[in-house]
Motif scaffolding. Structure first.
Motif, PDB file in Angstrom:
ATOM      1  N   MET A   1      17.572  38.858  38.284  1.00  0.00           N
ATOM      2  CA  MET A   1      18.675  39.081  38.499  1.00  0.00           C
ATOM      3  C   MET A   1      19.710  39.229  36.998  1.00  0.00           C
ATOM      4  O   MET A   1      19.008  38.287  35.713  1.00  0.00           O
ATOM      5  N   LYS A   2      20.506  39.858  37.476  1.00  0.00           N
ATOM      6  CA  LYS A   2      20.232  40.158  34.983  1.00  0.00           C
ATOM      7  C   LYS A   2      21.796  39.418  34.785  1.00  0.00           C
ATOM      8  O   LYS A   2      22.884  38.811  36.269  1.00  0.00           O
ATOM      9  N   GLU A   3      22.308  39.251  34.086  1.00  0.00           N
ATOM     10  CA  GLU A   3      23.307  38.242  33.392  1.00  0.00           C
ATOM     11  C   GLU A   3      24.504  39.190  34.097  1.00  0.00           C
ATOM     12  O   GLU A   3      25.180  37.558  34.009  1.00  0.00           O
ATOM     13  N   HIS A   4      25.007  40.132  34.018  1.00  0.00           N
ATOM     14  CA  HIS A   4      26.422  40.488  34.178  1.00  0.00           C
ATOM     15  C   HIS A   4      26.305  40.427  35.220  1.00  0.00           C
ATOM     16  O   HIS A   4      27.402  39.917  36.455  1.00  0.00           O
ATOM     17  N   GLU A   5      24.931  40.759  36.721  1.00  0.00           N
ATOM     18  CA  GLU A   5      25.225  40.462  37.678  1.00  0.00           C
ATOM     19  C   GLU A   5      25.249  39.192  38.222  1.00  0.00           C
ATOM     20  O   GLU A   5      26.043  38.279  39.533  1.00  0.00           O
ATOM     21  N   LYS A   6      24.789  37.921  37.907  1.00  0.00           N
ATOM     22  CA  LYS A   6      24.725  36.547  37.969  1.00  0.00           C
ATOM     23  C   LYS A   6      26.354  36.605  37.454  1.00  0.00           C
ATOM     24  O   LYS A   6      26.801  35.359  37.934  1.00  0.00           O
ATOM     25  N   GLY A   7      26.831  36.560  36.371  1.00  0.00           N
ATOM     26  CA  GLY A   7      28.278  36.405  35.892  1.00  0.00           C
ATOM     27  C   GLY A   7      29.074  36.840  37.193  1.00  0.00           C
ATOM     28  O   GLY A   7      30.244  36.093  37.622  1.00  0.00           O
ATOM     29  N   ASP A   8      28.693  38.018  38.179  1.00  0.00           N
ATOM     30  CA  ASP A   8      29.852  38.637  39.686  1.00  0.00           C
ATOM     31  C   ASP A   8      29.524  37.766  40.451  1.00  0.00           C
ATOM     32  O   ASP A   8      30.403  38.043  41.353  1.00  0.00           O
ATOM     33  N   GLN A   9      28.439  37.949  40.290  1.00  0.00           N
ATOM     34  CA  GLN A   9      28.309  36.530  41.763  1.00  0.00           C
ATOM     35  C   GLN A   9      28.760  35.030  41.199  1.00  0.00           C
ATOM     36  O   GLN A   9      29.158  34.449  42.060  1.00  0.00           O
ATOM     37  N   GLN A  10      28.798  34.427  40.566  1.00  0.00           N
ATOM     38  CA  GLN A  10      29.705  33.470  39.797  1.00  0.00           C
ATOM     39  C   GLN A  10      31.444  33.295  40.665  1.00  0.00           C
ATOM     40  O   GLN A  10      31.939  32.437  40.388  1.00  0.00           O
ATOM     41  N   ARG A  11      32.000  34.474  39.678  1.00  0.00           N
ATOM     42  CA  ARG A  11      33.103  34.747  39.592  1.00  0.00           C
ATOM     43  C   ARG A  11      33.748  34.805  41.730  1.00  0.00           C
ATOM     44  O   ARG A  11      34.541  33.960  41.972  1.00  0.00           O
ATOM     45  N   GLN A  12      32.570  35.537  42.170  1.00  0.00           N
ATOM     46  CA  GLN A  12      32.374  35.844  43.905  1.00  0.00           C
ATOM     47  C   GLN A  12      33.014  33.856  44.396  1.00  0.00           C
ATOM     48  O   GLN A  12      33.933  33.755  44.551  1.00  0.00           O
ATOM     49  N   ILE A  13      31.979  33.389  43.629  1.00  0.00           N
ATOM     50  CA  ILE A  13      31.615  32.079  44.143  1.00  0.00           C
ATOM     51  C   ILE A  13      32.609  31.120  44.408  1.00  0.00           C
ATOM     52  O   ILE A  13      33.582  30.508  44.863  1.00  0.00           O
ATOM     53  N   ASN A  14      33.333  31.277  42.464  1.00  0.00           N
ATOM     54  CA  ASN A  14      34.394  30.396  42.551  1.00  0.00           C
ATOM     55  C   ASN A  14      35.849  31.135  43.066  1.00  0.00           C
ATOM     56  O   ASN A  14      36.325  30.127  43.320  1.00  0.00           O
ATOM     57  N   HIS A  15      35.819  32.220  43.575  1.00  0.00           N
ATOM     58  CA  HIS A  15      37.242  32.738  43.809  1.00  0.00           C
ATOM     59  C   HIS A  15      37.030  32.070  45.817  1.00  0.00           C
ATOM     60  O   HIS A  15      38.124  31.770  45.865  1.00  0.00           O
ATOM     61  N   ARG A  16      36.326  32.194  46.424  1.00  0.00           N
ATOM     62  CA  ARG A  16      36.190  31.955  47.471  1.00  0.00           C
ATOM     63  C   ARG A  16      36.522  30.421  47.453  1.00  0.00           C
ATOM     64  O   ARG A  16      36.983  29.545  48.710  1.00  0.00           O
ATOM     65  N   GLU A  17      35.512  29.297  46.584  1.00  0.00           N
ATOM     66  CA  GLU A  17      36.042  28.415  46.503  1.00  0.00           C
ATOM     67  C   GLU A  17      37.826  27.766  45.746  1.00  0.00           C
ATOM     68  O   GLU A  17      37.649  26.999  47.103  1.00  0.00           O
ATOM     69  N   GLU A  18      38.402  28.854  45.471  1.00  0.00           N
ATOM     70  CA  GLU A  18      39.736  28.796  44.776  1.00  0.00           C
ATOM     71  C   GLU A  18      40.726  29.084  46.124  1.00  0.00           C
ATOM     72  O   GLU A  18      41.422  28.050  46.571  1.00  0.00           O
ATOM     73  N   ARG A  19      40.238  29.835  47.459  1.00  0.00           N
ATOM     74  CA  ARG A  19      40.577  29.882  48.449  1.00  0.00           C
ATOM     75  C   ARG A  19      40.256  28.946  50.260  1.00  0.00           C
ATOM     76  O   ARG A  19      40.852  28.916  50.408  1.00  0.00           O
ATOM     77  N   GLY A  20      39.915  27.656  48.796  1.00  0.00           N
ATOM     78  CA  GLY A  20      39.235  26.930  50.253  1.00  0.00           C
ATOM     79  C   GLY A  20      38.200  27.516  50.931  1.00  0.00           C
ATOM     80  O   GLY A  20      37.902  26.579  52.437  1.00  0.00           O
ATOM     81  N   GLU A  21      37.541  28.151  51.020  1.00  0.00           N
ATOM     82  CA  GLU A  21      36.044  28.273  51.157  1.00  0.00           C
ATOM     83  C   GLU A  21      35.100  27.724  51.119  1.00  0.00           C
ATOM     84  O   GLU A  21      34.759  27.048  49.841  1.00  0.00           O
ATOM     85  N   ARG A  22      34.175  27.338  52.621  1.00  0.00           N
ATOM     86  CA  ARG A  22      33.308  26.627  51.857  1.00  0.00           C
ATOM     87  C   ARG A  22      32.149  27.715  51.330  1.00  0.00           C
ATOM     88  O   ARG A  22      31.511  29.049  52.093  1.00  0.00           O
ATOM     89  N   VAL A  23      30.794  27.832  50.469  1.00  0.00           N
ATOM     90  CA  VAL A  23      30.434  28.373  49.800  1.00  0.00           C
ATOM     91  C   VAL A  23      28.962  27.781  49.836  1.00  0.00           C
ATOM     92  O   VAL A  23      28.379  26.865  49.694  1.00  0.00           O
ATOM     93  N   PHE A  24      27.925  28.496  50.313  1.00  0.00           N
ATOM     94  CA  PHE A  24      26.712  27.656  50.978  1.00  0.00           C
ATOM     95  C   PHE A  24      25.541  28.589  49.863  1.00  0.00           C
ATOM     96  O   PHE A  24      25.748  30.197  49.238  1.00  0.00           O
ATOM     97  N   ILE A  25      24.571  27.616  48.491  1.00  0.00           N
ATOM     98  CA  ILE A  25      23.881  28.505  48.037  1.00  0.00           C
ATOM     99  C   ILE A  25      22.332  28.341  48.397  1.00  0.00           C
ATOM    100  O   ILE A  25      22.273  26.849  48.065  1.00  0.00           O
ATOM    101  N   PRO A  26      22.280  28.744  48.808  1.00  0.00           N
ATOM    102  CA  PRO A  26      20.776  28.459  49.291  1.00  0.00           C
ATOM    103  C   PRO A  26      19.751  28.452  48.078  1.00  0.00           C
ATOM    104  O   PRO A  26      20.136  28.707  46.635  1.00  0.00           O
ATOM    105  N   ALA A  27      19.007  28.192  48.452  1.00  0.00           N
ATOM    106  CA  ALA A  27      17.860  27.026  47.615  1.00  0.00           C
ATOM    107  C   ALA A  27      16.736  28.363  46.971  1.00  0.00           C
ATOM    108  O   ALA A  27      16.770  29.252  47.943  1.00  0.00           O
ATOM    109  N   LYS A  28      16.279  28.222  45.930  1.00  0.00           N
ATOM    110  CA  LYS A  28      15.186  29.912  45.254  1.00  0.00           C
ATOM    111  C   LYS A  28      14.272  29.400  46.336  1.00  0.00           C
ATOM    112  O   LYS A  28      13.916  28.324  46.478  1.00  0.00           O
TER     113      LYS A  28
END
Length: 142
Positions: A1-28
């Motif tokens: 995964m490229k750096e900009h994709e990691k950043g996009d993914q992290q922003r999406q996770i942060n946004h979902r957490e801010e809305r109170g959603e539970r975020v499941f991040i699977p293990a590699k």
């Protein structure tokens, strides 16, 4: 995964957490070193800290052990055994074979390093952790 994709993914996770959603991040997924059908280009590392006869015997036993261990895994292809004789493990400075092995890993020559114990790899905890992290960041990781 490229750096900009990691950043996009992290922003999406942060946004979902801010809305109170539970975020499941699977293990590699873990790499199966024993039977996934993939052949691992393997190297081994031996080190003895003194030149006395007992240590040299240990050195020869380490090499024989690696040959037997790697031979017992059909998907491990032994490419080279690196060995430093009479060298302390407290510093990476004078360990020419060890440093050559790390350079070969960085050049993509190996997929797997076998060593007798962590203390054979590095006695300095900071060196050990930084090297393991460096090897894991490689593509493919070692």
């Amino acid at each position: 995964m490229k750096e900009h994709e990691k950043g996009d993914q992290q922003r999406q996770i942060n946004h979902r957490e801010e809305r109170g959603e539970r975020v499941f991040i699977p293990a590699k997924p873990k790499i199966d070193f024993y039977g996934d059908g993939r052949v691992f280009r393997t190297c081994a590392y031996c080190r003895v800290s003194t030149d006395n006869d007992a240590q040299l015997s240990s050195f020869e036993l380490q090499q024989a052990h690696y040959m037997q261990l790697i031979g017992s895994h059909p998907n491990w292809d032994l490419k080279k055994i690196y060995a430093d004789e009479g060298i302390s493990g407290t510093s990476l400075k004078n360990r020419d074979e060890f440093n050559a092995m790390i350079a070969a890993c960085e050049a993509g020559e190996f997929d797997l390093i076998i060593t007798k114990s962590v203390s054979r790899f590095a006695r300095n905890l900071v060196d050990c952790i930084s090297l393991v992290r460096k090897l894991k960041r490689l593509n493919p990781p070692v």
